[in-house]
Design a protein around this motif. Sequence first.
Motif, PDB file in Angstrom:
ATOM      1  N   LYS A 160       0.845  -1.193   0.000  1.00  0.00           N
ATOM      2  CA  LYS A 160       0.000   0.000   0.000  1.00  0.00           C
ATOM      3  C   LYS A 160       0.884   1.247   0.000  1.00  0.00           C
ATOM      4  CE  LYS A 160      -4.233  -1.964   1.815  1.00  0.00           C
ATOM      5  NZ  LYS A 160      -5.393  -1.780   2.722  1.00  0.00           N
ATOM      6  N   GLU A 161       0.260   2.400  -0.113  1.00  0.00           N
ATOM      7  CA  GLU A 161       0.964   3.655  -0.358  1.00  0.00           C
ATOM      8  C   GLU A 161       2.141   3.898   0.570  1.00  0.00           C
ATOM      9  OE1 GLU A 161       0.016   8.468  -0.684  1.00  0.00           O
ATOM     10  OE2 GLU A 161      -1.602   7.051  -0.261  1.00  0.00           O
ATOM     11  N   LYS A 162       1.944   3.670   1.863  1.00  0.00           N
ATOM     12  CA  LYS A 162       2.991   3.988   2.840  1.00  0.00           C
ATOM     13  C   LYS A 162       4.231   3.129   2.657  1.00  0.00           C
ATOM     14  CE  LYS A 162       1.055   0.953   6.445  1.00  0.00           C
ATOM     15  NZ  LYS A 162       2.193  -0.005   6.461  1.00  0.00           N
ATOM     16  N   ASP A 163       4.091   1.989   2.001  1.00  0.00           N
ATOM     17  CA  ASP A 163       5.218   1.074   1.826  1.00  0.00           C
ATOM     18  C   ASP A 163       5.862   1.171   0.440  1.00  0.00           C
ATOM     19  OD1 ASP A 163       4.943  -0.102   4.416  1.00  0.00           O
ATOM     20  OD2 ASP A 163       3.179  -1.173   3.662  1.00  0.00           O
ATOM     21  N   ILE A 164       5.334   2.030  -0.414  1.00  0.00           N
ATOM     22  CA  ILE A 164       5.887   2.202  -1.762  1.00  0.00           C
ATOM     23  C   ILE A 164       6.632   3.528  -1.801  1.00  0.00           C
ATOM     24  CG2 ILE A 164       5.394   2.269  -4.235  1.00  0.00           C
ATOM     25  CD1 ILE A 164       2.633   1.020  -3.569  1.00  0.00           C
ATOM     26  N   PRO A 165       7.943   3.527  -2.025  1.00  0.00           N
ATOM     27  CA  PRO A 165       8.677   4.794  -2.084  1.00  0.00           C
ATOM     28  C   PRO A 165       8.033   5.769  -3.062  1.00  0.00           C
ATOM     29  CG  PRO A 165      10.197   2.943  -2.113  1.00  0.00           C
ATOM     30  CD  PRO A 165       8.814   2.359  -2.255  1.00  0.00           C
ATOM     31  N   TYR A 166       8.021   7.032  -2.702  1.00  0.00           N
ATOM     32  CA  TYR A 166       7.339   8.047  -3.513  1.00  0.00           C
ATOM     33  C   TYR A 166       7.918   8.115  -4.924  1.00  0.00           C
ATOM     34  CZ  TYR A 166       4.630  12.302  -4.363  1.00  0.00           C
ATOM     35  OH  TYR A 166       3.733  13.219  -4.855  1.00  0.00           O
ATOM     36  N   PHE A 167       9.236   7.999  -5.050  1.00  0.00           N
ATOM     37  CA  PHE A 167       9.850   8.042  -6.379  1.00  0.00           C
ATOM     38  C   PHE A 167       9.399   6.845  -7.227  1.00  0.00           C
ATOM     39  CE2 PHE A 167      13.784  11.029  -6.359  1.00  0.00           C
ATOM     40  CZ  PHE A 167      12.992  12.054  -5.858  1.00  0.00           C
ATOM     41  N   VAL A 168       9.176   5.701  -6.591  1.00  0.00           N
ATOM     42  CA  VAL A 168       8.669   4.538  -7.321  1.00  0.00           C
ATOM     43  C   VAL A 168       7.238   4.809  -7.786  1.00  0.00           C
ATOM     44  CG1 VAL A 168       8.087   2.094  -7.183  1.00  0.00           C
ATOM     45  CG2 VAL A 168      10.171   2.942  -6.087  1.00  0.00           C
ATOM     46  N   GLN A 169       6.447   5.501  -6.969  1.00  0.00           N
ATOM     47  CA  GLN A 169       5.094   5.873  -7.378  1.00  0.00           C
ATOM     48  C   GLN A 169       5.126   6.774  -8.606  1.00  0.00           C
ATOM     49  OE1 GLN A 169       2.476   7.203  -4.146  1.00  0.00           O
ATOM     50  NE2 GLN A 169       3.789   6.160  -2.664  1.00  0.00           N
ATOM     51  N   ILE A 170       6.131   7.637  -8.697  1.00  0.00           N
ATOM     52  CA  ILE A 170       6.296   8.500  -9.876  1.00  0.00           C
ATOM     53  C   ILE A 170       6.564   7.646 -11.112  1.00  0.00           C
ATOM     54  CG2 ILE A 170       7.824  10.185 -10.974  1.00  0.00           C
ATOM     55  CD1 ILE A 170       8.122  11.529  -8.235  1.00  0.00           C
ATOM     56  N   VAL A 171       7.468   6.676 -10.990  1.00  0.00           N
ATOM     57  CA  VAL A 171       7.781   5.791 -12.111  1.00  0.00           C
ATOM     58  C   VAL A 171       6.538   5.014 -12.534  1.00  0.00           C
ATOM     59  CG1 VAL A 171       9.152   3.800 -12.859  1.00  0.00           C
ATOM     60  CG2 VAL A 171      10.219   5.617 -11.502  1.00  0.00           C
ATOM     61  N   SER A 172       5.713   4.606 -11.576  1.00  0.00           N
ATOM     62  CA  SER A 172       4.482   3.871 -11.892  1.00  0.00           C
ATOM     63  C   SER A 172       3.549   4.705 -12.767  1.00  0.00           C
ATOM     64  CB  SER A 172       3.757   3.469 -10.604  1.00  0.00           C
ATOM     65  OG  SER A 172       4.528   2.567  -9.840  1.00  0.00           O
ATOM     66  N   VAL A 173       3.447   5.990 -12.471  1.00  0.00           N
ATOM     67  CA  VAL A 173       2.590   6.883 -13.259  1.00  0.00           C
ATOM     68  C   VAL A 173       3.145   7.015 -14.678  1.00  0.00           C
ATOM     69  CG1 VAL A 173       1.792   9.273 -13.523  1.00  0.00           C
ATOM     70  CG2 VAL A 173       1.699   8.158 -11.278  1.00  0.00           C
ATOM     71  N   ALA A 174       4.454   7.221 -14.786  1.00  0.00           N
ATOM     72  CA  ALA A 174       5.090   7.341 -16.104  1.00  0.00           C
ATOM     73  C   ALA A 174       4.937   6.054 -16.905  1.00  0.00           C
ATOM     74  CB  ALA A 174       6.569   7.696 -15.939  1.00  0.00           C
ATOM     75  N   ASP A 175       5.117   4.909 -16.242  1.00  0.00           N
ATOM     76  CA  ASP A 175       5.000   3.605 -16.888  1.00  0.00           C
ATOM     77  C   ASP A 175       3.585   3.375 -17.403  1.00  0.00           C
ATOM     78  OD1 ASP A 175       5.735   0.742 -17.435  1.00  0.00           O
ATOM     79  OD2 ASP A 175       4.304   0.400 -15.815  1.00  0.00           O
ATOM     80  N   CYS A 176       2.604   3.674 -16.574  1.00  0.00           N
ATOM     81  CA  CYS A 176       1.205   3.466 -16.945  1.00  0.00           C
ATOM     82  C   CYS A 176       0.834   4.337 -18.141  1.00  0.00           C
ATOM     83  CB  CYS A 176       0.310   3.778 -15.752  1.00  0.00           C
ATOM     84  SG  CYS A 176      -1.469   3.598 -16.106  1.00  0.00           S
TER      85      CYS A 176
END
Length: 347
Positions: free
Chosen positions: A225-241
């Motif tokens: 869940k959000e708290k366990d996913i590094p914020y920079f990785v969340q950025i990459v997820s958006v770019a990837d999607c």
Amino acid sequence: MDQAQISFDLVGSALGEDIFSEQGILLLKKGTILKEVHILLLQKYRFGKTVSVDLNENIKKISPSEKPYQTIQAYIKDTFQSFYRSKEINIVLLRERFHPLIELSLCDVSILKVLQTEGKKDEQLYQHSINVGILSSIIGKLLGYKKKDCLLLADMGLLHEIGMLGVDKNIYKNTNSVDNEEIQKHTEIGHKLLNSIPYINSLIPLAALHHHERINGTGYPNQLKEKDIPYFVQIVSVADCFNAVYMNIHDNGEKKPHFAGVYELIEKAQKNELNPAIVIPFVRYIMRQNLLQKVRLSNGEEAQIVFIHENEPYQPLVKVGEEYMDLRRESGVRIESLVGEGHEVSV
């Protein structure tokens, strides 16, 4: 001199008139070579109007990123394949080759058009990796991160999908679903491979492992869940999607509407799969590149985008004929495609 609608297509043109504020203050001098910041200023003070420019002076016909983008793809392919075979990589050299492209892309208002370049189907993985690196760095810039962080995001995006080299090629080519268990293994393959690089920033292997995690816990491989996913990785997820839709990676070659990537991000943000604090600024950036462009709506009408709302950029104010339509109040109406020179622009 020509009279032209104010849009980001004018970047690189020479301004053909002095621009004054309502108080008579000189804002831009005749002859100024227009940059993105100048376009934003013109949009503010000349809303809905044209401006005098010398289109012959336009230096943006060829994007500064286009040639470096094209030439680096073969290098990335060779580097990735060599890394997977030998488990060795010169990460310093990789950065020396890749980072100049990133620095160009961060200043190139036409970079989205460059990323649309259709490459060979069997080399899609490498183009996707480059694109996600570029887009991740752009998102970092939009969110106010310093250059060194944007370059780290670029590295994370570039290497996030390296584990796909360990997936059976027949499965990868013949399956368009990321739900396939064999395809999902690419996250752990990539994580293990990248962890073998000495002194690598720990976020780079984590981007490979977690870029398919979703902040509501519905992703893979660990349902974080959000708290366990590094914020920079969340950025990459958006770019990837976004880029997966932009390049039609999971669509059997059938091209989606131009703005499908925008709506994909919004839908995933609304489902709490992707972080809205990342999605909205990125969507705002994308939509602003299309300000004053003519578009085709999902109801078949042709319109012009005239205003981008700050918090709902995906539902802009458009002009249909002589009437204005606020898409925030038009349930079910979306922007589908760009219209240019009498034909739909395919992406």
